[in-house]
Structures are given as C-alpha cells and as structure tokens.
Design an enzyme around this catalytic site. Structure first.
Site, PDB file in Angstrom:
ATOM      1  NE  ARG A 114      -4.333  -1.770   1.964  1.00  0.00           N
ATOM      2  CZ  ARG A 114      -5.318  -2.094   2.869  1.00  0.00           C
ATOM      3  NH1 ARG A 114      -4.980  -1.776   3.936  1.00  0.00           N
ATOM      4  NH2 ARG A 114      -6.355  -2.553   2.490  1.00  0.00           N
ATOM      5  CE  LYS A 170     -17.273 -17.337  10.998  1.00  0.00           C
ATOM      6  NZ  LYS A 170     -17.616 -16.330  12.107  1.00  0.00           N
ATOM      7  N   GLY A 172      -6.764  -8.296   1.221  1.00  0.00           N
ATOM      8  CA  GLY A 172      -5.481  -8.624   1.732  1.00  0.00           C
ATOM      9  C   GLY A 172      -4.825  -9.789   1.597  1.00  0.00           C
ATOM     10  N   GLY A 206     -12.431  -3.702   2.151  1.00  0.00           N
ATOM     11  CA  GLY A 206     -13.930  -3.728   2.295  1.00  0.00           C
ATOM     12  C   GLY A 206     -14.549  -2.840   1.246  1.00  0.00           C
TER      13      GLY A 206
END
Length: 397
Positions: free
Chosen positions: A36, A193, A348, A371
C-alpha cells in the site's frame, strides 16, 4: 457523475492534504508488506514535483480514539516513505493546530484515529482538518467505503476537494470490470464465511457468468448439496442461502469442488490427503481444493474475458494447503498475459497470495481495497466517492 482530479489542478505552492491508506501489516514494529505504501508513491511524487506543500494523512490499526499509543504510531511508515521517496518525511504530532511545510516538501501527520471523532465523521473535526489545506486529495480507495472525518467529512469543508490518481485508477478499473466487462466474466470469491460475503455473492451471481467459491464458503455450498464436510468450517444456518444461489435460474454457474485436500488439523505438521468430495471423513477438515478441481476451475478461467478475484480457495499460508490457490493464481496470470483477459484482484489475503506466488506483474489491476473492493462488487455507493461527486457538482453550479 464526474469528479475533480488532482492531475488537472495547479498544485504549485498550494497546501495539499492527501489522504492515503498506509494501513500496512506490522510485526514487532516492522512492516511485513509495504504494498500500500508503494502504490501511494506515484501520487506523492506527482504532488511534490508540482511544488505542492504536501501533508499526508493515514490511519493505522484500531487504536482508542483520542489516545496516543506507540503500537499504532505511523513512525515505521514515515521511515519507509523516506526510503522510497529519497527524502526525509517527518512525522508530525498534534497536527490539527497547523503544519509548516515548504513547497516540494512532505510531512506525515500522526495516525488520524488518534483524533476523537474521526470514525464518527464528526463535523467539527472535519472542519479542523479542512482548515489545514488549500486542496484536499482523497486517494485512499481502501477507506472510501467509510464515512469518516479524514475520508469523507473533510471533502465537504475543504476549499477544493479532488480524487487522487490512485483512487481514480481504482474506480476506472472496477467500473471496467463490472459495468462494461468483456464476457465471459469469471469471479473467484474465497473466504471463511458466507455470512461476511453474502451480499457480494448475491450481487455477483446476477452479473457474472461463472462464480467460483472457495474456503469455508465452498464448504457451506457443498453441505447444501448433501455432502459431509466433516469438521470443516462451514455455516449450517446459511445452507438455504447457498442452495438458493446455486439454483438461480438466471444466475451464474457455480461449479463446486469434485476433490479436496483434507487433514485432521489445521497445521503444517498435519498429514494431508487428496479425497473425492464424497469421501471426506467425519474427523477431517477440508483445507484446499484438489488437483481435479483446480483443473476444472482453470478451464473456466482460461476462457474468461474478465476475471474478478477476492479471496483464496484454501489455507494458502501453509504450503501443503496452498496448491489450489497457486493453481488459481497462475491460471489468472496466464489468462491475463496470453488470452488478454482483464483481471482485477483485491483484498488483503488475495494480495498476500499474489506476493507469495510472484504474479503481481501479470494481473491487470491489483486493488488496494478490502472492504471497499467488496462494497463496490456489491454495487454499494462509496461515501467518499459520493462526497467527491457532490463537491464537483456544487462547484459547477
């Protein structure tokens, strides 16, 4: 809706406040991946070369607001920036009271989350931040999905707000991949999940031609098909959702594993086996896709016009469970370089896998967002982008 771009502005002698996402992983105070930081360098060099007085903002981790703590200090980031830019990048404490910086110079302001009201997008804090600059540059795509003082609120109060080159590139790449993609479109979504990625899966199932699921997400889909997944991670309460997505009449094709790599423990020392999907024992955990499944998935990837990748298909951190994710990564790289597919990867774990397998130069675009990348895939409006659009519209009225 159009937004103002930094590259279209005269930055000479202007106080330019740039919000980047320099929230990099640390271990004992040492940066373990500077991806980043490196991706922000072109924006910073452009502003410095233009003679701007550059002030740089970022968050790091999740410190208690209003409280300084050494663990979340941006000191390691300042040191790495100094190396990459070839010039000293001082770290400034208590910067809300004002910052002195000369034209062609840069300072890094200490962690924005040390300021009370940052995450709540407090208007008074936003105004304080805005008073520091002549031009605010939002360049942190990875935080664009959060309405916070340093990402969103400041845009409203700064004299002039614009998108930085990195943010503009991210938006252009994602729009190309989702709004006007070359078909077939193949999406690979991995993760532990379904519950954390259900909106993404739901949205992509209506937009892409093939949706490949991996990790614990795939286990829930397998359980929905009646397979015994042993002690594998899965979500029994979301079996109906997995079944619904699989059976959408106008939805994407969702191929499932036909063989898997199993072990009785998630450990580098555990003995692993390749098994057909109907042979998993009740004491075993599915930790990777098997070679037959990897070949099946490669057939979809190799014919793709557009590829979206978010998440590994196995526990790639451990070598014996990494082969499935490596096969997927190499197939994407090959499709990009030889078949001219347009590939976008984000998140990530995905970036970590790309680094491990050495294919960063063979992906069309690597998103810095986690996100925010998922929010865009879901079709959600990003608050910082909405604020930039509103700002641009108001200046043209």
């Amino acid at each position: 809706m159009p937004i103002i771009h930094m590259n279209d502005l005269d930055l000479s002698n202007q106080r330019v406040l740039i919000r980047e996402d320099l929230n990099v992983p640390l271990s004992r105070g040492q940066i373990t991946s500077d991806t980043r930081i490196r991706m922000a360098i072109p924006t910073l060099k452009s502003a410095l070369d233009a003679g701007a007085r550059v002030m740089l903002l970022s968050h790091l981790g999740r410190p208690e607001e209003g409280v300084f703590d050494e663990e979340h200090s941006l000191a390691p980031i300042a040191a790495r920036l100094s190396e990459l830019l070839g010039m000293e990048v001082p770290l400034v404490q208590n910067w809300l009271s004002g910052v002195d910086v000369a034209p062609g110079q840069i300072v890094l302001c200490e962690n924005v989350r040390f300021n009370r009201g940052e995450k709540a997008n407090d208007p008074e804090l936003s105004k304080q931040i805005a008073r520091l600059c002549d031009i605010f540059v939002m360049d942190a795509f990875a935080t664009a999905h959060r309405a916070e003082a340093s990402t969103c609120g400041v845009i409203e109060y700064a004299p002039l707000s614009c998108a930085g080159p990195l943010l503009a590139q991210e938006l252009e790449a994602l729009k190309r991949g989702l709004e006007s993609p070359k078909h077939p479109v193949v999406a690979i979504v991995g993760g532990s999940k379904i519950s954390t990625k259900l909106p993404v899966l739901d949205s992509l199932s209506k937009k892409v031609d093939v949706l490949i699921v991996g990790g614990g997400i795939a286990n829930t889909f397998l359980a929905a098909q009646g397979y015994d997944v042993g002690k594998s991670l899965y979500e029994p309460d979301l079996i109906d959702e997995a079944d619904r997505l699989t059976n959408l009449k106008t939805g994407a094709k969702i191929p499932l594993p036909i063989d898997v790599v199993v072990a009785e423990a998630f450990s580098a020392e555990a003995e692993s086996y390749i098994k057909e999907i109907n042979q998993v024992d009740e004491e075993e955990k599915i930790l990777d896709i098997g070679p037959q499944t990897a070949e099946l998935y490669k057939t979809f990837i190799q014919t793709a016009g557009t590829i979206l990748w978010n998440g590994p298909v196995g526990a790639f951190e451990i070598e014996q469970f990494s082969h499935g994710t490596r096969a997927i990564a190499e197939a994407i790289a090959e499709a990009t370089t030889t078949q001219h597919a347009f590939s976008i990867a984000g998140g990530g774990d995905t970036i970590a896998a790309i680094d491990i397998f050495g294919i960063s130069k063979k992906i069309s675009y690597i998103s810095t967002g986690g996100g925010a990348f998922l929010s865009f895939l879901e079709g959600e409006a990003l608050p910082a982008v909405v604020a930039l659009e509103k700002h641009a519209k108001e200046r043209t009225l």
